[in-house]
Design a protein around this motif. Sequence first.
Motif, PDB file in Angstrom:
ATOM      1  N   THR A   1       9.401  13.202 -17.054  1.00  0.00           N
ATOM      2  CA  THR A   1       8.074  13.672 -16.688  1.00  0.00           C
ATOM      3  C   THR A   1       7.664  13.084 -15.346  1.00  0.00           C
ATOM      4  N   LEU A   2       6.747  13.753 -14.644  1.00  0.00           N
ATOM      5  CA  LEU A   2       6.295  13.260 -13.349  1.00  0.00           C
ATOM      6  C   LEU A   2       5.591  11.927 -13.477  1.00  0.00           C
ATOM      7  N   GLN A   3       4.794  11.773 -14.541  1.00  0.00           N
ATOM      8  CA  GLN A   3       4.093  10.504 -14.723  1.00  0.00           C
ATOM      9  C   GLN A   3       5.078   9.361 -14.905  1.00  0.00           C
ATOM     10  N   ARG A   4       6.086   9.581 -15.761  1.00  0.00           N
ATOM     11  CA  ARG A   4       7.080   8.538 -16.000  1.00  0.00           C
ATOM     12  C   ARG A   4       7.860   8.240 -14.739  1.00  0.00           C
ATOM     13  N   TRP A   5       8.241   9.267 -13.985  1.00  0.00           N
ATOM     14  CA  TRP A   5       8.983   9.073 -12.735  1.00  0.00           C
ATOM     15  C   TRP A   5       8.173   8.281 -11.730  1.00  0.00           C
ATOM     16  N   LEU A   6       6.892   8.627 -11.563  1.00  0.00           N
ATOM     17  CA  LEU A   6       6.056   7.940 -10.583  1.00  0.00           C
ATOM     18  C   LEU A   6       5.861   6.483 -10.969  1.00  0.00           C
ATOM     19  N   TYR A   7       5.577   6.249 -12.253  1.00  0.00           N
ATOM     20  CA  TYR A   7       5.433   4.855 -12.711  1.00  0.00           C
ATOM     21  C   TYR A   7       6.712   4.073 -12.452  1.00  0.00           C
ATOM     22  N   ARG A   8       7.861   4.632 -12.835  1.00  0.00           N
ATOM     23  CA  ARG A   8       9.133   3.926 -12.682  1.00  0.00           C
ATOM     24  C   ARG A   8       9.449   3.662 -11.213  1.00  0.00           C
ATOM     25  N   SER A   9       9.212   4.664 -10.362  1.00  0.00           N
ATOM     26  CA  SER A   9       9.561   4.523  -8.948  1.00  0.00           C
ATOM     27  C   SER A   9       8.680   3.497  -8.257  1.00  0.00           C
ATOM     28  N   LEU A  10       7.366   3.510  -8.539  1.00  0.00           N
ATOM     29  CA  LEU A  10       6.465   2.528  -7.925  1.00  0.00           C
ATOM     30  C   LEU A  10       6.789   1.120  -8.416  1.00  0.00           C
ATOM     31  N   ARG A  11       7.035   0.976  -9.681  1.00  0.00           N
ATOM     32  CA  ARG A  11       7.370  -0.344 -10.224  1.00  0.00           C
ATOM     33  C   ARG A  11       8.634  -0.879  -9.585  1.00  0.00           C
ATOM     34  N   GLN A  12       9.654  -0.008  -9.422  1.00  0.00           N
ATOM     35  CA  GLN A  12      10.904  -0.450  -8.819  1.00  0.00           C
ATOM     36  C   GLN A  12      10.700  -0.815  -7.358  1.00  0.00           C
ATOM     37  N   ALA A  13       9.854  -0.053  -6.651  1.00  0.00           N
ATOM     38  CA  ALA A  13       9.577  -0.371  -5.248  1.00  0.00           C
ATOM     39  C   ALA A  13       8.896  -1.726  -5.124  1.00  0.00           C
ATOM     40  N   ILE A  14       8.048  -2.062  -6.095  1.00  0.00           N
ATOM     41  CA  ILE A  14       7.395  -3.377  -6.096  1.00  0.00           C
ATOM     42  C   ILE A  14       8.419  -4.476  -6.360  1.00  0.00           C
ATOM     43  N   LEU A  15       9.270  -4.278  -7.356  1.00  0.00           N
ATOM     44  CA  LEU A  15      10.258  -5.294  -7.702  1.00  0.00           C
ATOM     45  C   LEU A  15      11.301  -5.474  -6.602  1.00  0.00           C
ATOM     46  N   ASP A  16      11.627  -4.380  -5.885  1.00  0.00           N
ATOM     47  CA  ASP A  16      12.608  -4.459  -4.798  1.00  0.00           C
ATOM     48  C   ASP A  16      12.026  -5.065  -3.530  1.00  0.00           C
ATOM     49  N   GLY A  17      10.694  -5.170  -3.455  1.00  0.00           N
ATOM     50  CA  GLY A  17      10.054  -5.691  -2.260  1.00  0.00           C
ATOM     51  C   GLY A  17       9.719  -4.635  -1.231  1.00  0.00           C
ATOM     52  N   ARG A  18      10.036  -3.384  -1.504  1.00  0.00           N
ATOM     53  CA  ARG A  18       9.657  -2.325  -0.558  1.00  0.00           C
ATOM     54  C   ARG A  18       8.140  -2.174  -0.491  1.00  0.00           C
ATOM     55  N   LEU A  19       7.473  -2.484  -1.580  1.00  0.00           N
ATOM     56  CA  LEU A  19       6.014  -2.618  -1.583  1.00  0.00           C
ATOM     57  C   LEU A  19       5.724  -4.096  -1.824  1.00  0.00           C
ATOM     58  N   GLY A  20       5.443  -4.810  -0.741  1.00  0.00           N
ATOM     59  CA  GLY A  20       5.268  -6.250  -0.852  1.00  0.00           C
ATOM     60  C   GLY A  20       3.930  -6.623  -1.447  1.00  0.00           C
ATOM     61  N   GLU A  21       3.750  -7.923  -1.713  1.00  0.00           N
ATOM     62  CA  GLU A  21       2.512  -8.379  -2.329  1.00  0.00           C
ATOM     63  C   GLU A  21       1.339  -8.079  -1.407  1.00  0.00           C
ATOM     64  N   GLY A  22       0.275  -7.582  -1.981  1.00  0.00           N
ATOM     65  CA  GLY A  22      -0.911  -7.219  -1.224  1.00  0.00           C
ATOM     66  C   GLY A  22      -0.848  -5.864  -0.562  1.00  0.00           C
ATOM     67  N   ALA A  23       0.287  -5.160  -0.664  1.00  0.00           N
ATOM     68  CA  ALA A  23       0.419  -3.855  -0.010  1.00  0.00           C
ATOM     69  C   ALA A  23      -0.590  -2.873  -0.580  1.00  0.00           C
ATOM     70  N   LEU A  24      -1.219  -2.109   0.304  1.00  0.00           N
ATOM     71  CA  LEU A  24      -2.207  -1.112  -0.100  1.00  0.00           C
ATOM     72  C   LEU A  24      -1.511   0.200  -0.417  1.00  0.00           C
ATOM     73  N   LEU A  25      -1.728   0.715  -1.613  1.00  0.00           N
ATOM     74  CA  LEU A  25      -1.123   1.982  -2.014  1.00  0.00           C
ATOM     75  C   LEU A  25      -1.977   3.154  -1.554  1.00  0.00           C
ATOM     76  N   PRO A  26      -1.361   4.312  -1.343  1.00  0.00           N
ATOM     77  CA  PRO A  26      -2.144   5.492  -0.988  1.00  0.00           C
ATOM     78  C   PRO A  26      -3.148   5.827  -2.088  1.00  0.00           C
TER      79      PRO A  26
END
Length: 501
Positions: A24-49
Amino acid sequence: MTEAPTTRSSRRALALGAPAPGETLQRWLYRSLRQAILDGRLGEGALLPGTRALAQQYAMARGTVQLAYDQLLSEGYLQALRGSGTRVSRVLPDASLQAGPAPVRVLEEPSRFQPGGPWLRNVGDQPPAFPLRPGSGLPPAFHPHRCDVRGFPIDLWRRLHGRHLRASKLAILSENEAAGLAPLRAAIARHLDLARGVAVSPDQIVILGSVQQALDICLRLLVAPGEAVWMEDPGYPGARQAMHAHGARVVDVALDEDGMRVHEALAAAPDARLAYVTPARQAPLGMALSPERRLALLHWARERGAIVFEDDYDSEYRFAAKPVPALRSMEGAESHVVLAGTFSKLLFPAIRLAFVALPWQLVDPFTRAASLAARNANALSQAVLADFIDDGHFDRHVRRMRRVYAGRAAAFEAAAHAHWQGLIAVPPVTAGLDVVTRLLAHEERDAWQRLTAAGLTAFPLERYCAQARLAPSLVMGFAAFDEAQIDAGAKAVAAALRGRH
């Protein structure tokens, strides 16, 4: 003042890849954002769209984005501050997630701990009675003991669920009676009276997760280790294994066209504490227990103060005649017969709801034992099932599926006649979800291995046998497959057995 790099980078379009097939799109978006956070592509304090911008970027509903954000917020990956938007948390919920795999520890010496209780000593070397990792999706042809979940009215079931998930009915989410919800027990009592000729009070009914659980509790309450129990041979493997696990002395009783040979059981172990029978349609051979042997069984139970455990697993699906009356409906049975039934074969396997109708003297100890072992069955599913029965949907579903399965039984016979000449003999199919077929040119193990290699399924009859030695046979299901699948499956079976798969 210049903006922090993490803030600038997070304002750029997020590249998150594509959803996995079926995701599902919801599951994909949650998984992708979480992985980006854990990988450091979205660093601490990063502002999301913002939710609107991200929804437009990926052509999805804004509500879908909001739900994914809400889940990440609730888990601590994001934080929302007034006037600052939604940002990646400074401290993630589990720092160990970023630490990589833990190093493998090599023990200097083997652990002295080895499980070795009586349960393992009794059945640990036996294959599991049920698959521990069943395959996902629909079963392959010709898997036995399965109903067709595609025929279940799932939209109706969902609406009935919604009826109980209202703010005014949240009590259903709290603790409930150990014996089961009163409305469901009353609905089952009415059904047993009308469909099986069994007059029983709702107070004599206990709701459980399975007939297997019911048998296990009866063995604990009624049979001491070493005491005798009668078991049909061939018979239901789960029942025999439960008896062995308990440490009972299992007396395997042979069958003929009239069912269990009660006279042989009496000669072998007249002092048995319990007898397990499937009198309406013997599992797996399919015959009904004759009236004379029913009377003999009840006479033994009354004379010896024993209990008959009646597994009434699929008696609703009889095609050529009315269902055989329950043993529990006979005069004098009310004090010595435990009638057990399941909804897993009548509705769908995952419902995991079953029931027992108990003699009065067993109601209190059985209820206490069930509560001690598993508290109570899922109350929400019980409430929905009670409505499903009371509103008439259960009877309509069973009648409709009885017609469907009768048609599939006929299609199975026709496919066997067309494709299995000289390979497999199929008797007339008059009831149930499966049938014992006789192998004409192969031994059971050889046939089973050939079918398994071809991606097909059937159970060797020897799986159900203890002492019995019968002609090479397979237990094959037909109910879960439509006519086209039956014909295609029959061709595949023929090719596998003839060595052309």
